[in-house]
Design a protein around this motif. Structure first.
Motif: not given
Ligand SMILES: C[S@@+](CC[C@H](N)C(=O)[O-])C[C@H]1O[C@@H](n2cnc3c(N)ncnc32)[C@H](O)[C@@H]1O
Length: 224
Positions: A21-28, A35-44
């Motif tokens: 992704n834009a941050a260079g991560q291989s999983t997200w 792409p590269d938009h909105g909240p992430g896994a922290e909601l879970l």
């Protein structure tokens, strides 16, 4: 069966997730259609040992990310094409990650397991009748567990079951699947009536640019 064919057709039109992704991560984790938009896994609230189930996992990028965070993770999808792609990309890399080809309702009815987080990104919570999905998911959530899902906000005036078209070739009629569109307020009522608590709803605006359609994001809890 016709839903399986329709979703296989859809799967063949969808590209693989990018390598990074834009941050260079291989999983997200990505809840929105951008792409590269909105909240992430922290909601879970992912953490090692906290189990996660993706209903309508598609090519598996989101559930693969949870697995890298240590969550024992299962992705379910009705489309063999999607599951084959998910296994090819992410299978084997993590022993805590499993992909299953199944209709989500049949899967939920036939398991005794419970999960700490059950979610769907433009997936089963949108494309199956919530009168069936919400009680089934509630039963399979562990006490205190989280349900979260996202989908496109409804077109004003178009609520409940809608036809959704999946294009085929030029000379062929599109496949038709059904989806259920509700306002944030309607989701709140549906979830509360199905026994969930701590319901939150928000429409995440589209990123700056020409696209204006946001993402409806819903979270809810099963009582501890
Ligand atoms: C729009 S795609 C989204 C895929 C993935 N969540 C993503 O964000 O890329 C919807 C997915 O739901 C799956 N699906 C639809 N109905 C289903 C059902 N009844 N049981 C399991 N999967 C289903 C489809 O095969 C498809 O992969």
């Amino acid at each position: 069966m016709s839903d399986t064919l329709a979703w296989n057709t859809y799967a063949r039109t969808r590209p693989e997730r990018r390598a990074t992704n834009a941050a260079g991560q291989s999983t997200w984790f990505n809840w929105t259609q951008y792409p590269d938009h909105g909240p992430g896994a922290e909601l879970l609230n992912p953490s090692p040992g906290r189990t996660a189930l993706d209903l309508g996992c598609g090519k598996g990028g989101n559930i693969a990310h949870l697995a890298t965070l240590g969550a024992p993770s299962t992705g379910v999808d009705i489309s063999p094409t999607q599951i084959d792609a998910a296994r090819a990309r992410w299978g084997g890399a993590n022993p805590g990650l499993a992909f299953l080809r199944a209709d989500a309702h049949a899967f939920l009815r036939n398991t005794e397991k419970q999960w700490d987080a059950i979610y769907s990104v433009y997936g089963v919570l949108w494309f199956t009748d919530p009168a069936v999905s919400l009680p089934l998911v509630h039963e399979r959530l562990a006490p205190g567990g989280t349900l979260a899902f996202s989908h496109r906000p409804p077109t004003p005036g178009c609520y409940g079951c809608q036809a959704s078209y999946i294009p085929r070739g030029e000379d062929e009629d599109p496949h038709v699947v059904r989806r259920w569109d509700y306002t944030p307020e309607a989701w709140r009522d549906l979830l509360t009536d199905a026994g969930y608590s701590a319901v939150t709803t928000e429409v995440i605006p589209a990123p700056p640019g020409r696209r204006k359609v946001g993402t409806l994001l819903v979270t809810a809890r099963k009582a501890a």
